[in-house]
Scaffold this motif. Structure first.
Motif, PDB file in Angstrom:
ATOM      1  N   LEU A  11       0.689  -1.285   0.075  1.00  0.00           N
ATOM      2  CA  LEU A  11      -0.064   0.075  -0.114  1.00  0.00           C
ATOM      3  C   LEU A  11       1.158   1.148  -0.003  1.00  0.00           C
ATOM      4  CD1 LEU A  11      -2.551  -1.095   2.901  1.00  0.00           C
ATOM      5  CD2 LEU A  11      -2.623  -1.691   0.461  1.00  0.00           C
ATOM      6  N   THR A  12       0.633   2.254  -0.792  1.00  0.00           N
ATOM      7  CA  THR A  12       1.445   3.583  -0.892  1.00  0.00           C
ATOM      8  C   THR A  12       0.468   4.686  -0.562  1.00  0.00           C
ATOM      9  OG1 THR A  12       2.802   2.322  -2.555  1.00  0.00           O
ATOM     10  CG2 THR A  12       2.943   5.061  -2.398  1.00  0.00           C
ATOM     11  N   PHE A  13       0.967   5.457   0.165  1.00  0.00           N
ATOM     12  CA  PHE A  13       0.107   6.721   0.693  1.00  0.00           C
ATOM     13  C   PHE A  13       0.916   8.033   0.470  1.00  0.00           C
ATOM     14  CE2 PHE A  13      -0.974   3.076   3.474  1.00  0.00           C
ATOM     15  CZ  PHE A  13      -2.269   3.132   3.495  1.00  0.00           C
ATOM     16  N   THR A  14       0.258   9.018   0.484  1.00  0.00           N
ATOM     17  CA  THR A  14       0.819  10.364   0.152  1.00  0.00           C
ATOM     18  C   THR A  14       1.541  11.073   1.068  1.00  0.00           C
ATOM     19  OG1 THR A  14      -1.020  11.601   0.875  1.00  0.00           O
ATOM     20  CG2 THR A  14      -1.069  11.007  -1.565  1.00  0.00           C
ATOM     21  N   GLU A  15       1.622  10.491   2.432  1.00  0.00           N
ATOM     22  CA  GLU A  15       2.241  10.868   3.404  1.00  0.00           C
ATOM     23  C   GLU A  15       2.684   9.580   4.500  1.00  0.00           C
ATOM     24  OE1 GLU A  15       0.147  13.381   6.551  1.00  0.00           O
ATOM     25  OE2 GLU A  15      -1.171  13.826   4.720  1.00  0.00           O
ATOM     26  N   PRO A  16       3.491   9.749   5.339  1.00  0.00           N
ATOM     27  CA  PRO A  16       3.623   8.683   6.079  1.00  0.00           C
ATOM     28  C   PRO A  16       2.551   8.288   7.074  1.00  0.00           C
ATOM     29  CG  PRO A  16       5.768  10.121   6.286  1.00  0.00           C
ATOM     30  CD  PRO A  16       4.764  10.880   5.501  1.00  0.00           C
ATOM     31  N   VAL A  17       2.079   6.982   7.324  1.00  0.00           N
ATOM     32  CA  VAL A  17       1.270   6.502   8.087  1.00  0.00           C
ATOM     33  C   VAL A  17       1.876   5.372   9.027  1.00  0.00           C
ATOM     34  CG1 VAL A  17      -0.659   6.806   6.450  1.00  0.00           C
ATOM     35  CG2 VAL A  17       0.553   4.737   6.485  1.00  0.00           C
ATOM     36  N   VAL A  18       1.279   5.243  10.279  1.00  0.00           N
ATOM     37  CA  VAL A  18       1.569   4.445  11.163  1.00  0.00           C
ATOM     38  C   VAL A  18       1.063   2.897  11.010  1.00  0.00           C
ATOM     39  CG1 VAL A  18       1.623   3.830  13.661  1.00  0.00           C
ATOM     40  CG2 VAL A  18       1.305   6.474  12.771  1.00  0.00           C
ATOM     41  N   GLY A  19       2.191   2.248  10.412  1.00  0.00           N
ATOM     42  CA  GLY A  19       1.900   0.801   9.723  1.00  0.00           C
ATOM     43  C   GLY A  19       1.387  -0.116  11.076  1.00  0.00           C
ATOM     44  N   THR A  20       1.930   0.064  12.206  1.00  0.00           N
ATOM     45  CA  THR A  20       1.654  -0.798  13.335  1.00  0.00           C
ATOM     46  C   THR A  20       0.162  -0.372  13.801  1.00  0.00           C
ATOM     47  OG1 THR A  20       2.733   1.105  14.919  1.00  0.00           O
ATOM     48  CG2 THR A  20       4.023  -0.967  14.267  1.00  0.00           C
ATOM     49  N   GLY A  21      -0.414   0.666  13.437  1.00  0.00           N
ATOM     50  CA  GLY A  21      -1.847   0.757  14.002  1.00  0.00           C
ATOM     51  C   GLY A  21      -2.790   0.401  12.724  1.00  0.00           C
ATOM     52  N   LEU A  22      -2.413  -0.217  11.500  1.00  0.00           N
ATOM     53  CA  LEU A  22      -3.055  -0.473  10.659  1.00  0.00           C
ATOM     54  C   LEU A  22      -4.168  -1.842  11.214  1.00  0.00           C
ATOM     55  CD1 LEU A  22      -4.006  -0.748   7.554  1.00  0.00           C
ATOM     56  CD2 LEU A  22      -2.064  -2.612   7.339  1.00  0.00           C
ATOM     57  N   GLN A  23      -5.392  -1.381  11.057  1.00  0.00           N
ATOM     58  CA  GLN A  23      -6.350  -2.374  11.422  1.00  0.00           C
ATOM     59  C   GLN A  23      -6.744  -3.234  10.216  1.00  0.00           C
ATOM     60  OE1 GLN A  23      -9.720  -1.063  13.909  1.00  0.00           O
ATOM     61  NE2 GLN A  23      -8.188   0.763  14.133  1.00  0.00           N
ATOM     62  N   VAL A  24      -6.074  -4.294   9.967  1.00  0.00           N
ATOM     63  CA  VAL A  24      -6.356  -5.153   8.540  1.00  0.00           C
ATOM     64  C   VAL A  24      -7.686  -5.621   8.416  1.00  0.00           C
ATOM     65  CG1 VAL A  24      -5.640  -7.170   7.340  1.00  0.00           C
ATOM     66  CG2 VAL A  24      -3.781  -5.604   8.659  1.00  0.00           C
ATOM     67  N   SER A  25      -8.360  -5.789   9.653  1.00  0.00           N
ATOM     68  CA  SER A  25      -9.729  -6.318   9.421  1.00  0.00           C
ATOM     69  C   SER A  25     -10.635  -5.140   9.016  1.00  0.00           C
ATOM     70  CB  SER A  25     -10.380  -6.605  10.716  1.00  0.00           C
ATOM     71  OG  SER A  25     -10.553  -5.545  11.686  1.00  0.00           O
ATOM     72  N   LEU A  26     -10.328  -3.878   8.545  1.00  0.00           N
ATOM     73  CA  LEU A  26     -10.987  -2.850   7.794  1.00  0.00           C
ATOM     74  C   LEU A  26     -10.658  -2.594   6.431  1.00  0.00           C
ATOM     75  CD1 LEU A  26     -11.090  -0.261  10.715  1.00  0.00           C
ATOM     76  CD2 LEU A  26     -12.900  -1.923  10.113  1.00  0.00           C
ATOM     77  N   LEU A  27      -9.846  -3.825   5.663  1.00  0.00           N
ATOM     78  CA  LEU A  27      -9.480  -3.909   4.585  1.00  0.00           C
ATOM     79  C   LEU A  27     -10.336  -4.740   3.711  1.00  0.00           C
ATOM     80  CD1 LEU A  27      -5.443  -3.936   4.681  1.00  0.00           C
ATOM     81  CD2 LEU A  27      -7.013  -1.860   4.595  1.00  0.00           C
ATOM     82  N   SER A  28     -10.920  -4.475   2.637  1.00  0.00           N
ATOM     83  CA  SER A  28     -11.676  -5.334   1.993  1.00  0.00           C
ATOM     84  C   SER A  28     -11.391  -5.407   0.377  1.00  0.00           C
ATOM     85  CB  SER A  28     -12.972  -5.000   1.759  1.00  0.00           C
ATOM     86  OG  SER A  28     -13.971  -5.163   3.173  1.00  0.00           O
ATOM     87  N   LEU A  29     -11.105  -6.601  -0.052  1.00  0.00           N
ATOM     88  CA  LEU A  29     -10.437  -6.971  -1.381  1.00  0.00           C
ATOM     89  C   LEU A  29     -11.963  -6.955  -2.184  1.00  0.00           C
ATOM     90  CD1 LEU A  29      -7.723  -9.336  -0.780  1.00  0.00           C
ATOM     91  CD2 LEU A  29      -7.496  -6.805  -1.161  1.00  0.00           C
ATOM     92  N   GLN A  30     -11.988  -6.532  -3.642  1.00  0.00           N
ATOM     93  CA  GLN A  30     -13.148  -6.839  -4.288  1.00  0.00           C
ATOM     94  C   GLN A  30     -12.802  -6.812  -5.570  1.00  0.00           C
ATOM     95  OE1 GLN A  30     -14.856  -3.175  -2.535  1.00  0.00           O
ATOM     96  NE2 GLN A  30     -15.095  -2.368  -4.538  1.00  0.00           N
ATOM     97  N   ASN A  31     -13.719  -7.228  -6.673  1.00  0.00           N
ATOM     98  CA  ASN A  31     -13.356  -7.683  -7.929  1.00  0.00           C
ATOM     99  C   ASN A  31     -13.682  -6.433  -8.791  1.00  0.00           C
ATOM    100  OD1 ASN A  31     -16.135  -8.109  -7.782  1.00  0.00           O
ATOM    101  ND2 ASN A  31     -16.071  -9.768  -9.389  1.00  0.00           N
ATOM    102  N   SER A  32     -14.161  -5.494  -8.476  1.00  0.00           N
ATOM    103  CA  SER A  32     -14.422  -4.366  -9.333  1.00  0.00           C
ATOM    104  C   SER A  32     -14.451  -3.063  -8.321  1.00  0.00           C
ATOM    105  CB  SER A  32     -15.481  -4.329 -10.268  1.00  0.00           C
ATOM    106  OG  SER A  32     -16.809  -4.165  -9.309  1.00  0.00           O
ATOM    107  N   GLU A  33     -14.298  -1.878  -9.084  1.00  0.00           N
ATOM    108  CA  GLU A  33     -14.256  -0.640  -8.196  1.00  0.00           C
ATOM    109  C   GLU A  33     -15.541  -0.231  -7.807  1.00  0.00           C
ATOM    110  OE1 GLU A  33     -13.130   4.085  -8.816  1.00  0.00           O
ATOM    111  OE2 GLU A  33     -12.991   2.752 -10.505  1.00  0.00           O
TER     112      GLU A  33
END
Length: 122
Positions: A11-33
């Motif tokens: 994942l690439t962001f426009t500014e630094p983010v705190v990776g240790t705080g990433l809540q992966v359960s709030l990420l969803s993969l999908q097959n279209s936009e």
């Protein structure tokens, strides 16, 4: 970007983010936009980056198998999208990310790892 052979999501962001705080359960993969017919919320994957504009997520074995069970999901770059809840990660000042729609993968590596037979009942 997504690499299904090694099980990595970059994942690439426009500014630094705190990776240790990433809540992966709030990420969803999908097959279209928009109007996806197949989705999957990550459950046990984890970020391996502490802080930066680029975060790497190791996709867990269970999540990777669930992805592979859904052929219409992440089968090509055209079917590889990520949707993220705004509270999934924040910058160093605590500001949540801004993501209004799903974002397509910039790079896609399909699974090339062969399955291994672990047991058989004869």
């Amino acid at each position: 970007s997504i690499d299904l052979t090694i099980g990595r999501l970059a994942l690439t962001f426009t500014e630094p983010v705190v990776g240790t705080g990433l809540q992966v359960s709030l990420l969803s993969l999908q097959n279209s936009e928009a109007d996806p017919t197949s989705t999957l919320r990550l459950t046990s994957s984890q970020s391996i980056t502490d802080l930066g504009v680029s975060l790497t997520v190791n996709i867990s074995h269970d999540d990777l198998n669930m992805i592979k069970d859904k052929y219409e999901l992440l089968s090509s770059i055209e079917t590889s999208y990520l949707r993220m809840n705004s509270s999934a990660v924040s910058d160093v000042a605590g500001n949540p990310i801004e993501l209004t729609s799903a974002i397509g993968a910039s790079r896609f590596v399909n699974d090339t790892k062969r399955p291994i037979l672990r047991s058989a009942n004869v």
